[in-house]
Design a protein around this motif. Structure first.
Motif, PDB file in Angstrom:
ATOM      1  N   THR A 103     -16.815 -29.315 -39.907  1.00  0.00           N
ATOM      2  CA  THR A 103     -17.575 -30.239 -39.060  1.00  0.00           C
ATOM      3  C   THR A 103     -18.156 -29.534 -37.832  1.00  0.00           C
ATOM      4  OG1 THR A 103     -15.647 -30.850 -37.735  1.00  0.00           O
ATOM      5  CG2 THR A 103     -16.020 -32.086 -39.774  1.00  0.00           C
ATOM      6  N   GLN A 106     -16.670 -36.778 -35.212  1.00  0.00           N
ATOM      7  CA  GLN A 106     -17.271 -36.796 -36.540  1.00  0.00           C
ATOM      8  C   GLN A 106     -18.742 -36.380 -36.489  1.00  0.00           C
ATOM      9  OE1 GLN A 106     -15.127 -37.266 -39.122  1.00  0.00           O
ATOM     10  NE2 GLN A 106     -13.756 -37.276 -37.328  1.00  0.00           N
ATOM     11  N   TYR A 150     -11.388 -39.601 -32.318  1.00  0.00           N
ATOM     12  CA  TYR A 150     -11.626 -39.292 -33.724  1.00  0.00           C
ATOM     13  C   TYR A 150     -13.084 -39.550 -34.090  1.00  0.00           C
ATOM     14  CZ  TYR A 150     -11.602 -39.747 -38.800  1.00  0.00           C
ATOM     15  OH  TYR A 150     -11.902 -39.610 -40.121  1.00  0.00           O
ATOM     16  N   TYR A 151     -13.605 -40.695 -33.650  1.00  0.00           N
ATOM     17  CA  TYR A 151     -14.975 -41.069 -34.013  1.00  0.00           C
ATOM     18  C   TYR A 151     -15.988 -40.092 -33.409  1.00  0.00           C
ATOM     19  CZ  TYR A 151     -19.353 -43.673 -34.236  1.00  0.00           C
ATOM     20  OH  TYR A 151     -20.659 -44.041 -34.460  1.00  0.00           O
TER      21      TYR A 151
END
Length: 449
Positions: free
Chosen positions: A56, A28, A24-25
């Protein structure tokens, strides 16, 4: 035993949680922007409308269904290892954006966007489908063919230079894809006002009246398109190793477009010089482009020197200078002026002696006189042939008239080469062409008997 199972279970949970958290990180935009070589791209994304809509990096740079896959993580690791291994501080390879990322139902679905009319600028409309159907040989257009990252301050844009290259390269002025009205409305404002007391027959001149009268746009706007969009062959070696084969391959337009545009491996200006579309000093651009008024200038001189291009010859008859690659500057060294007062470089007979003997100086004058005498005789027979054709009209079948005219036309072509090229450039070949021309004229008259 239960304790071991519990420990393993906890470790699995910790590992899975760590992987999910890491996945997830690392997906980003902030993570991408934490790398200093990506900082400029991240900063431009922050100011872009895609950030406003929470689109994104991974939403665009990985096709749908791939952004959470191991393949995408390996791609990211590959960029990291390239940076660590080379120490480079810039992104060398432009990012590829799959069309699937752009045309998802949540973004720009084809059924809604391909036929929709957009405003590229306030005055220039744009429809995707009209461009998608008009690709150049070998091309397969992608979204990022036109939508590119060009300037640091903008994440991506459609640079006008890309439009100019496709619209103007190898296109005739104001024709086809270079037609002005594709992007511009024809102005209706008068270009000049009629003077008081002007005759009723005088008309107000506008761009519209000029278009209706078929006045060429080049008459006033020739200077607004500058450059040819030529291939920068040396640019090939920024990506490929040098080889003669590579240079030759660069001339294969279809192959180059397939490997670079269709495969999304390069941008237009990695290979092409730009074409500019702007105002410039209008007289100088036209004045310096000799070919605009003198297409294929000195072509006849070249034909004579090489001994080619004439009608009725069975082989080439080059002058001996041609075989040793003597060019124009060997003979034309005199600063002089033509009959109109225009400065030209004229041939200097003294140069003959520099390579040959003093007697060679006299040959230039003799060659001119000899060719002139044959030319006069040829022109007289030409007139006889034309007169015979006129007298034969209505007396002999039209098919024979046409056959005679075709023979005369071939003879005229040879005369044109000798007259325009100056017989002195190759006396023997000039004499041969004129002999053949006389035969053509004689054959034309015989056809009518």
């Amino acid at each position: 035993m239960h304790r071991i199972i519990l420990i393993i279970l906890v470790l699995v949970i910790v590992v899975v949680t760590g992987v999910i958290t890491a996945e997830y990180y690392t997906a980003q935009p902030q993570f991408c922007g934490s790398c200093h070589i990506m900082k400029p791209y991240y900063d431009s994304w922050v100011k872009d409308k895609h950030n406003e809509k929470n689109v994104t990096c991974v939403d665009c740079h990985y096709p749908p269904g791939e952004k959470h896959a191991l393949k995408s993580k390996f791609k990211g690791l590959g960029q990291l290892f390239t940076y660590l291994g080379t120490g480079t501080n810039v992104v060398r390879t432009p990012a590829k954006v799959s069309d699937l990322s752009c045309t998802t139902s949540a973004c720009h679905p084809k059924e809604k966007f391909m036929d929709k009319k957009f405003q590229y600028t306030e005055k220039i409309p744009y429809v995707h489908n009209t461009h998608a159907d008009k690709t150049i040989e070998g091309q397969a257009l992608h979204c990022d063919t036109c939508h590119q990252h060009v300037r640091t301050e903008k994440h991506f844009e459609v640079p006008r230079m890309a439009c100019y290259l496709c619209h103007f390269k190898e296109a005739k002025f104001n024709e086809g894809r270079a037609k002005c009205s594709l992007c511009h409305e024809i102005p209706v404002k008068p270009l000049q006002k009629l003077e008081e007391g002007a005759e009723p027959s005088q008309k107000t001149i506008t761009h519209k009246t000029l278009e209706e009268s078929k006045v060429s746009c080049e008459s006033c706007h020739y200077q607004i398109i500058q450059g040819k969009g030529s291939i920068k062959k040396e640019g090939c070696f920024n990506c490929h190793e040098y080889s003669a084969e590579m240079l030759k391959k660069a001339e294969d337009k279809k192959s180059m477009h397939q490997e670079h545009v269709a495969a999304q491996n390069a941008r237009c200006f990695d290979c092409h010089m730009p074409i500019e579309h702007r105002e410039a000093e209008f007289m100088e651009v036209a004045r310096k482009n000799c070919s605009a008024c003198h297409p294929d200038h000195h072509a006849q001189q070249k034909m004579l020197i090489a001994g080619t291009g004439g009608k009725g010859t069975e082989q080439d008859y080059p002058i001996r200078h041609f075989n040793v690659k003597v060019n124009c500057f060997a003979c034309h060294t005199l600063d002089d002026y033509d009959l109109k007062g225009v400065q030209v470089m004229k041939g200097n007979p003294d140069n003959c002696a520099a390579c040959h003997t003093e007697d060679e100086k006299k040959l230039v004058k003799k060659w001119k006189e000899d060719v002139f005498d044959i030319l006069e005789e040829t022109r007289e027979i030409e007139q006889e042939a034309l007169k015979a054709i006129e007298e034969a009209r209505g007396k002999v079948p039209d098919s024979r008239i046409q056959k005679a005219l075709a023979m005369v036309a071939e003879g005229k072509e040879n005369i044109k080469i000798v007259m325009a090229g100056g017989g002195v450039h190759n006396k023997k070949y000039s004499a041969l062409l004129l002999d053949i021309a006389m035969e053509k004229f004689d054959d034309a008259m015989a056809e009518l008997e």
